[in-house]
Design a protein around this motif. Structure first.
Motif, PDB file in Angstrom:
ATOM      1  N   UNK A 196     -25.301  16.318   6.539  1.00  0.00           N
ATOM      2  CA  UNK A 196     -26.631  16.430   5.931  1.00  0.00           C
ATOM      3  C   UNK A 196     -27.677  16.495   7.029  1.00  0.00           C
ATOM      4  N   UNK A 197     -28.787  17.149   6.712  1.00  0.00           N
ATOM      5  CA  UNK A 197     -29.914  17.217   7.639  1.00  0.00           C
ATOM      6  C   UNK A 197     -31.183  16.718   6.960  1.00  0.00           C
ATOM      7  N   UNK A 198     -32.164  16.393   7.789  1.00  0.00           N
ATOM      8  CA  UNK A 198     -33.481  15.988   7.293  1.00  0.00           C
ATOM      9  C   UNK A 198     -34.538  16.559   8.231  1.00  0.00           C
ATOM     10  N   UNK A 199     -35.513  17.261   7.688  1.00  0.00           N
ATOM     11  CA  UNK A 199     -36.580  17.795   8.534  1.00  0.00           C
ATOM     12  C   UNK A 199     -37.449  16.658   9.063  1.00  0.00           C
ATOM     13  N   UNK A 200     -38.001  16.864  10.243  1.00  0.00           N
ATOM     14  CA  UNK A 200     -38.901  15.876  10.813  1.00  0.00           C
ATOM     15  C   UNK A 200     -39.986  16.564  11.631  1.00  0.00           C
ATOM     16  N   UNK A 381     -21.986  12.817   8.877  1.00  0.00           N
ATOM     17  CA  UNK A 381     -22.882  13.088  10.001  1.00  0.00           C
ATOM     18  C   UNK A 381     -24.245  13.469   9.459  1.00  0.00           C
ATOM     19  N   UNK A 382     -25.264  12.725   9.869  1.00  0.00           N
ATOM     20  CA  UNK A 382     -26.642  12.927   9.434  1.00  0.00           C
ATOM     21  C   UNK A 382     -27.475  13.234  10.671  1.00  0.00           C
ATOM     22  N   UNK A 383     -28.293  14.287  10.603  1.00  0.00           N
ATOM     23  CA  UNK A 383     -29.112  14.632  11.760  1.00  0.00           C
ATOM     24  C   UNK A 383     -30.500  15.078  11.322  1.00  0.00           C
ATOM     25  N   UNK A 384     -31.422  15.045  12.279  1.00  0.00           N
ATOM     26  CA  UNK A 384     -32.804  15.440  12.027  1.00  0.00           C
ATOM     27  C   UNK A 384     -33.059  16.809  12.637  1.00  0.00           C
ATOM     28  N   UNK A 385     -33.720  17.649  11.861  1.00  0.00           N
ATOM     29  CA  UNK A 385     -34.031  19.018  12.262  1.00  0.00           C
ATOM     30  C   UNK A 385     -35.508  19.103  12.603  1.00  0.00           C
ATOM     31  N   UNK A 386     -35.816  19.356  13.869  1.00  0.00           N
ATOM     32  CA  UNK A 386     -37.207  19.368  14.306  1.00  0.00           C
ATOM     33  C   UNK A 386     -37.990  20.533  13.733  1.00  0.00           C
ATOM     34  N   UNK A 387     -39.247  20.263  13.379  1.00  0.00           N
ATOM     35  CA  UNK A 387     -40.115  21.336  12.877  1.00  0.00           C
ATOM     36  C   UNK A 387     -41.551  21.175  13.392  1.00  0.00           C
ATOM     37  N   UNK A 388     -41.724  20.344  14.425  1.00  0.00           N
ATOM     38  CA  UNK A 388     -43.052  20.109  14.975  1.00  0.00           C
ATOM     39  C   UNK A 388     -43.549  21.353  15.685  1.00  0.00           C
TER      40      UNK A 388
END
Length: 443
Positions: A196-200, A381-388
């Motif tokens: 899974x991913x999560x935007x940050x 596996x959980x990760x953050x997807x950069x969008x700054x």
């Protein structure tokens, strides 16, 4: 993508060759490395990008809270129907589980949460929420769009998949424990691993952040009602003051971390709610306090819970009051911990897409995430997807000014598709009599 067929041919031929042929091993690595780049190229096509953006904006305009995502779920099912992807519905009220591939092991899952938050959007733009008091302020609309984008690419290559990709569209991540309900209803039956991913907005676009081991804390909420005896504030000797009792309780709760917890074992106890009385000269009959507690191990979490109840009850009794402590069981999330082998797999895939210099090994965070129910049950596996973006104000999740940088969509979709495809290639089934999945569009 004809290239995936070439990769599969190489793997098939290699399986009949001696493992000492280093040139073939090198070729396998080169072939595997090319898969993520091909997915990224595909996801950047204008028609794919525009399609994902359009889906995200539809969901953003018509946001729904946990277990109320009926229109969001309907949109997802309509897109899966158009792609010819079978699915099960409903799971956990509004959840959808889709299947791409052989219908046989190995099974690997990709998850996107669907729910919005109960807050008013303050971002003025063309696709602002049409529903007062509700907002996609955590990026779940983007998560759905990217997983559908991955589904489109995977379905395009379904005949080449060496197993089954399971698409998890999950309701009620924001405090509703939707992952737990989906798990209880069999959404991960036979699944070997999940991503899974999560935007940050805290990480620049083109970068990702994760870590092996604990990535987010176990969390819970509690509320306590402290009962005394009210009366006139000018004659406190005729009262049993619950405000004084609650004040002592709050101070004592802070000692649980500062004096009972190992300084190297991060824990948090925070009181964020205090309600009692409505007049300057009247001591109330009762006071209600509430808060949250967090820890990075199951043992510490359970110890905190036990001590919170003990401290509240006993400190209240010292002040001649009595207390009732209630823990919100539905909001109790376990530690979200990344499997070490899956993290290494993620690093390799993300490195091919983004460059290894754009992978950040982050520190654990105290925020809770109900993906933890999945990763507690099977390797996850959980990760953050950069969008700054390089310019402009940064508003983190749960802000009424939160914005999604839609330029990140190709990266998210390609990472999803690549993680699943290469996992299946590198983890052939170990089942002797593999179960087949039977699909039904509607349960």
């Amino acid at each position: 993508m004809a290239f995936l067929k070439w990769v599969l041919l190489i793997f098939t031929l290699h399986s009949f060759m001696p493992t000492s042929i280093s040139s073939n091993l090198s070729l396998d690595k080169e072939a595997l490395a090319q898969i993520p780049l091909n997915f990224l190229e595909f996801s950047k096509k204008p028609e794919i990008m525009d399609w994902m953006v359009n889906i995200r904006r539809k969901i953003h305009e018509n946001r729904e809270l946990g277990y109320e995502e009926f229109e969001t779920s309907k949109l997802i099912r309509a897109e899966l129907d158009l792609m010819g992807i079978p699915y099960k519905y409903p799971i956990a009220v509004t959840g959808v589980v889709g299947y791409i591939g052989t219908g046989k092991p190995p099974f690997v899952a990709l998850r996107a949460d669907m729910d919005a938050l109960a807050m008013e959007e303050l971002v003025e733009w063309e696709h602002k929420s049409k529903v007062p008091g509700k907002m996609h302020a955590c990026g779940h609309d983007a998560h759905v769009a990217m997983l559908l984008g991955a589904a489109k690419m995977l379905q395009h290559n379904q005949n080449d998949l060496q197993g089954t990709v399971v698409l998890i569209f999950q309701p009620a991540e924001e405090g509703g424990g939707g992952a737990k309900i989906m798990l209880d209803e069999g959404a991960l039956d036979n699944v070997d691993a999940i991503f899974a991913l999560h935007v940050t907005a805290r990480v620049p676009i083109g970068m990702v952040a994760s870590r092996p081991g604990p990535i987010s804390a176990a969390m819970g909420f509690f509320e306590a009602v402290i009962n005394g005896k009210g009366g006139h504030a000018a004659i406190p000797q005729h009262t049993v003051d619950p405000i004084l009792a609650a004040s002592n309780v709050i101070v004592s709760l802070q000692h649980l971390v500062s004096r009972e917890a190992d300084p190297l074992d991060s824990q948090v106890v925070s009181i964020a709610k205090f309600q009692g009385g409505g007049a300057f000269n009247v001591i109330p009959d009762s006071v209600t306090i509430g808060g949250t507690f967090r820890a990075f191990s199951k043992e510490s979490f359970l110890q905190l819970r036990q001590r919170i109840e003990e401290v509240i009850s006993k400190q209240a009794s010292v002040q001649r009051c009595n207390a009732t402590v209630i823990f919100d069981e539905r909001s109790m999330y376990p530690v979200n911990s990344n499997n070490k082998e899956l993290h290494e797999h993620f690093r390799k895939v993300a490195g091919e897409i983004l460059g290894f210099e754009n992978i950040i090994e982050m520190q654990p965070q105290m925020g809770g995430e109900d993906f933890a129910f999945f990763s507690e049950s099977i390797p996850g596996l959980f990760f953050f997807l950069g969008m700054k973006e390089t310019e402009g104000a940064v508003h983190s999740g749960h802000s009424p000014y939160f914005r999604v940088n839609e330029d990140v969509f190709p990266y998210g979709a390609a990472l999803h598709a690549s993680l699943a495809t290469t996992y299946l290639l590198q983890n052939p089934t170990k089942h002797t009599s593999p179960p087949e999945v039977s699909y039904r569009d509607e349960l």
